[in-house]
Design a protein around this motif. Structure first.
Motif, PDB file in Angstrom:
ATOM      1  N   MET A   1     -29.116  -3.456   4.702  1.00 10.88           N
ATOM      2  CA  MET A   1     -28.640  -2.962   3.426  1.00 10.88           C
ATOM      3  C   MET A   1     -28.887  -4.050   2.373  1.00 10.88           C
ATOM      4  N   SER A   2     -29.361  -3.671   1.206  1.00 11.29           N
ATOM      5  CA  SER A   2     -29.623  -4.645   0.141  1.00 11.29           C
ATOM      6  C   SER A   2     -28.300  -5.172  -0.411  1.00 11.29           C
ATOM      7  N   TRP A   3     -28.351  -6.338  -1.040  1.00  4.95           N
ATOM      8  CA  TRP A   3     -27.131  -6.930  -1.612  1.00  4.95           C
ATOM      9  C   TRP A   3     -26.570  -6.030  -2.710  1.00  4.95           C
ATOM     10  N   ASP A   4     -27.420  -5.415  -3.531  1.00  4.42           N
ATOM     11  CA  ASP A   4     -26.930  -4.528  -4.583  1.00  4.42           C
ATOM     12  C   ASP A   4     -26.141  -3.359  -3.997  1.00  4.42           C
ATOM     13  N   ALA A   5     -26.660  -2.751  -2.955  1.00  4.60           N
ATOM     14  CA  ALA A   5     -25.968  -1.625  -2.317  1.00  4.60           C
ATOM     15  C   ALA A   5     -24.683  -2.095  -1.645  1.00  4.60           C
ATOM     16  N   GLU A   6     -24.740  -3.242  -0.982  1.00  2.00           N
ATOM     17  CA  GLU A   6     -23.550  -3.779  -0.322  1.00  2.00           C
ATOM     18  C   GLU A   6     -22.479  -4.133  -1.357  1.00  2.00           C
ATOM     19  N   PHE A   7     -22.898  -4.734  -2.461  1.00  2.00           N
ATOM     20  CA  PHE A   7     -21.959  -5.092  -3.519  1.00  2.00           C
ATOM     21  C   PHE A   7     -21.320  -3.844  -4.121  1.00  2.00           C
ATOM     22  N   THR A   8     -22.133  -2.826  -4.402  1.00  2.00           N
ATOM     23  CA  THR A   8     -21.617  -1.577  -4.970  1.00  2.00           C
ATOM     24  C   THR A   8     -20.598  -0.944  -4.043  1.00  2.00           C
ATOM     25  N   HIS A   9     -20.901  -0.916  -2.765  1.00  2.00           N
ATOM     26  CA  HIS A   9     -19.973  -0.367  -1.775  1.00  2.00           C
ATOM     27  C   HIS A   9     -18.664  -1.174  -1.766  1.00  2.00           C
ATOM     28  N   HIS A  10     -18.782  -2.478  -1.776  1.00  2.00           N
ATOM     29  CA  HIS A  10     -17.598  -3.342  -1.762  1.00  2.00           C
ATOM     30  C   HIS A  10     -16.779  -3.151  -3.040  1.00  2.00           C
ATOM     31  N   PHE A  11     -17.447  -3.060  -4.175  1.00  2.00           N
ATOM     32  CA  PHE A  11     -16.762  -2.847  -5.446  1.00  2.00           C
ATOM     33  C   PHE A  11     -15.985  -1.533  -5.413  1.00  2.00           C
ATOM     34  N   ASP A  12     -16.625  -0.462  -4.996  1.00  2.00           N
ATOM     35  CA  ASP A  12     -15.982   0.852  -4.936  1.00  2.00           C
ATOM     36  C   ASP A  12     -14.761   0.839  -4.020  1.00  2.00           C
ATOM     37  N   ARG A  13     -14.858   0.083  -2.949  1.00  2.00           N
ATOM     38  CA  ARG A  13     -13.792   0.062  -1.955  1.00  2.00           C
ATOM     39  C   ARG A  13     -12.572  -0.748  -2.392  1.00  2.00           C
ATOM     40  N   CYS A  14     -12.775  -1.843  -3.120  1.00  2.00           N
ATOM     41  CA  CYS A  14     -11.624  -2.718  -3.350  1.00  2.00           C
ATOM     42  C   CYS A  14     -11.345  -3.067  -4.807  1.00  2.00           C
ATOM     43  N   ALA A  15     -12.013  -2.453  -5.757  1.00  2.00           N
ATOM     44  CA  ALA A  15     -11.790  -2.783  -7.170  1.00  2.00           C
ATOM     45  C   ALA A  15     -10.347  -2.503  -7.596  1.00  2.00           C
ATOM     46  N   ASP A  16      -9.793  -1.366  -7.207  1.00  2.00           N
ATOM     47  CA  ASP A  16      -8.420  -1.035  -7.608  1.00  2.00           C
ATOM     48  C   ASP A  16      -7.410  -2.026  -7.041  1.00  2.00           C
ATOM     49  N   SER A  17      -7.594  -2.405  -5.802  1.00  2.00           N
ATOM     50  CA  SER A  17      -6.695  -3.373  -5.174  1.00  2.00           C
ATOM     51  C   SER A  17      -6.759  -4.718  -5.892  1.00  2.00           C
ATOM     52  N   MET A  18      -7.964  -5.146  -6.244  1.00  2.00           N
ATOM     53  CA  MET A  18      -8.116  -6.424  -6.947  1.00  2.00           C
ATOM     54  C   MET A  18      -7.532  -6.357  -8.354  1.00  2.00           C
ATOM     55  N   ARG A  19      -7.671  -5.201  -9.012  1.00  2.00           N
ATOM     56  CA  ARG A  19      -7.068  -5.041 -10.341  1.00  2.00           C
ATOM     57  C   ARG A  19      -5.556  -5.171 -10.257  1.00  2.00           C
ATOM     58  N   PHE A  20      -4.977  -4.597  -9.221  1.00  2.00           N
ATOM     59  CA  PHE A  20      -3.529  -4.663  -9.096  1.00  2.00           C
ATOM     60  C   PHE A  20      -3.081  -6.085  -8.762  1.00  2.00           C
ATOM     61  N   THR A  21      -3.813  -6.767  -7.913  1.00  4.74           N
ATOM     62  CA  THR A  21      -3.510  -8.171  -7.623  1.00  4.74           C
ATOM     63  C   THR A  21      -3.583  -8.986  -8.910  1.00  4.74           C
ATOM     64  N   ALA A  22      -4.622  -8.768  -9.690  1.00  2.54           N
ATOM     65  CA  ALA A  22      -4.775  -9.484 -10.960  1.00  2.54           C
ATOM     66  C   ALA A  22      -3.640  -9.142 -11.914  1.00  2.54           C
ATOM     67  N   PHE A  23      -3.213  -7.875 -11.917  1.00  2.00           N
ATOM     68  CA  PHE A  23      -2.086  -7.489 -12.772  1.00  2.00           C
ATOM     69  C   PHE A  23      -0.814  -8.214 -12.356  1.00  2.00           C
ATOM     70  N   LEU A  24      -0.582  -8.326 -11.054  1.00  2.00           N
ATOM     71  CA  LEU A  24       0.592  -9.062 -10.589  1.00  2.00           C
ATOM     72  C   LEU A  24       0.531 -10.517 -11.030  1.00  2.00           C
ATOM     73  N   LEU A  25      -0.655 -11.090 -11.034  1.00  2.00           N
ATOM     74  CA  LEU A  25      -0.805 -12.479 -11.448  1.00  2.00           C
ATOM     75  C   LEU A  25      -0.651 -12.633 -12.958  1.00  2.00           C
ATOM     76  N   CYS A  26      -1.297 -11.757 -13.731  1.00  2.00           N
ATOM     77  CA  CYS A  26      -1.332 -11.889 -15.196  1.00  2.00           C
ATOM     78  C   CYS A  26      -0.159 -11.220 -15.898  1.00  2.00           C
ATOM     79  N   GLY A  27       0.269 -10.082 -15.350  1.00  2.42           N
ATOM     80  CA  GLY A  27       1.322  -9.316 -16.018  1.00  2.42           C
ATOM     81  C   GLY A  27       0.800  -8.500 -17.192  1.00  2.42           C
ATOM     82  N   ASN A  28      -0.522  -8.360 -17.296  1.00  2.00           N
ATOM     83  CA  ASN A  28      -1.116  -7.675 -18.423  1.00  2.00           C
ATOM     84  C   ASN A  28      -2.385  -6.973 -17.927  1.00  2.00           C
ATOM     85  N   HIS A  29      -2.501  -5.695 -18.216  1.00  2.00           N
ATOM     86  CA  HIS A  29      -3.649  -4.928 -17.711  1.00  2.00           C
ATOM     87  C   HIS A  29      -4.980  -5.405 -18.288  1.00  2.00           C
ATOM     88  N   HIS A  30      -4.982  -5.777 -19.562  1.00  5.81           N
ATOM     89  CA  HIS A  30      -6.236  -6.213 -20.182  1.00  5.81           C
ATOM     90  C   HIS A  30      -6.719  -7.534 -19.591  1.00  5.81           C
TER      91      HIS A  30
END
Length: 171
Positions: A1-30
């Motif tokens: 699998m190419s890195w672009d495809a692997e990255f896209t798959h990884h992004f789709d799978r865990c972007a929401d979880s990382m956003r929430f982790t970042a929100f817990l750290l920052c306290g601000n959605h932006h």
């Protein structure tokens, strides 16, 4: 699998979880969105040179936390800016009142202690894993956990003393 495809798959799978982790750290959605975009960019750029890609989740979480801490170090003190807008809060009805209270208290805990609490209690990482993610010693993780919980309990008061552990378990 190419890195672009692997990255896209990884992004789709865990972007929401990382956003929430970042929100817990920052306290601000932006800020959280900016933090996650920066982390994914760093991951994307590092990806082609990575020999082993099986630990991408842990590596990405490490990037998010370290980027957050680097930003906080860059701005040694935070000056409040008066605006005509109310501070950002999560959408009403989507969160319990207890979670809102805990997250507001968590936002007031110092950055390194907050990062330690999020990794230890929200992501259920052990002391050694947390130390690796933060790039510090096990002793530092233990002391930051102790200090962070103490600060959180002080901010929450007696009636909410154990609420952090309960909220993080029921997330």
């Amino acid at each position: 699998m190419s890195w672009d495809a692997e990255f896209t798959h990884h992004f789709d799978r865990c972007a929401d979880s990382m956003r929430f982790t970042a929100f817990l750290l920052c306290g601000n959605h932006h800020e959280a969105e900016d933090l996650v975009q920066s982390a994914f960019l760093k991951l994307y750029l590092a990806g082609p040179g990575m020999a082993h890609r099986e630990g991408l989740d842990a590596y990405l979480r490490q990037i998010v936390v370290r980027t957050f801490l680097a930003e906080r170090r860059r701005v040694r003190w935070k000056r409040e800016k008066l605006t005509g807008e109310l501070p950002e809060v999560p959408v009403a009805g989507s969160l319990s009142e207890d979670k809102l209270v805990v997250w507001q208290a968590l936002a007031a805990v110092p950055a390194k202690q907050r990062a330690t609490l999020v990794l230890r209690y929200w992501h259920d990482l052990g002391v050694e894993e947390t130390a690796a993610a933060l790039g510090c010693t096990v002793g530092t993780v233990k002391s930051n956990t102790n200090r962070g919980l103490k600060a959180l309990r002080q901010r929450l008061g007696r009636e909410f003393g154990g609420l952090w552990e309960e909220v993080s378990r029921n997330a």
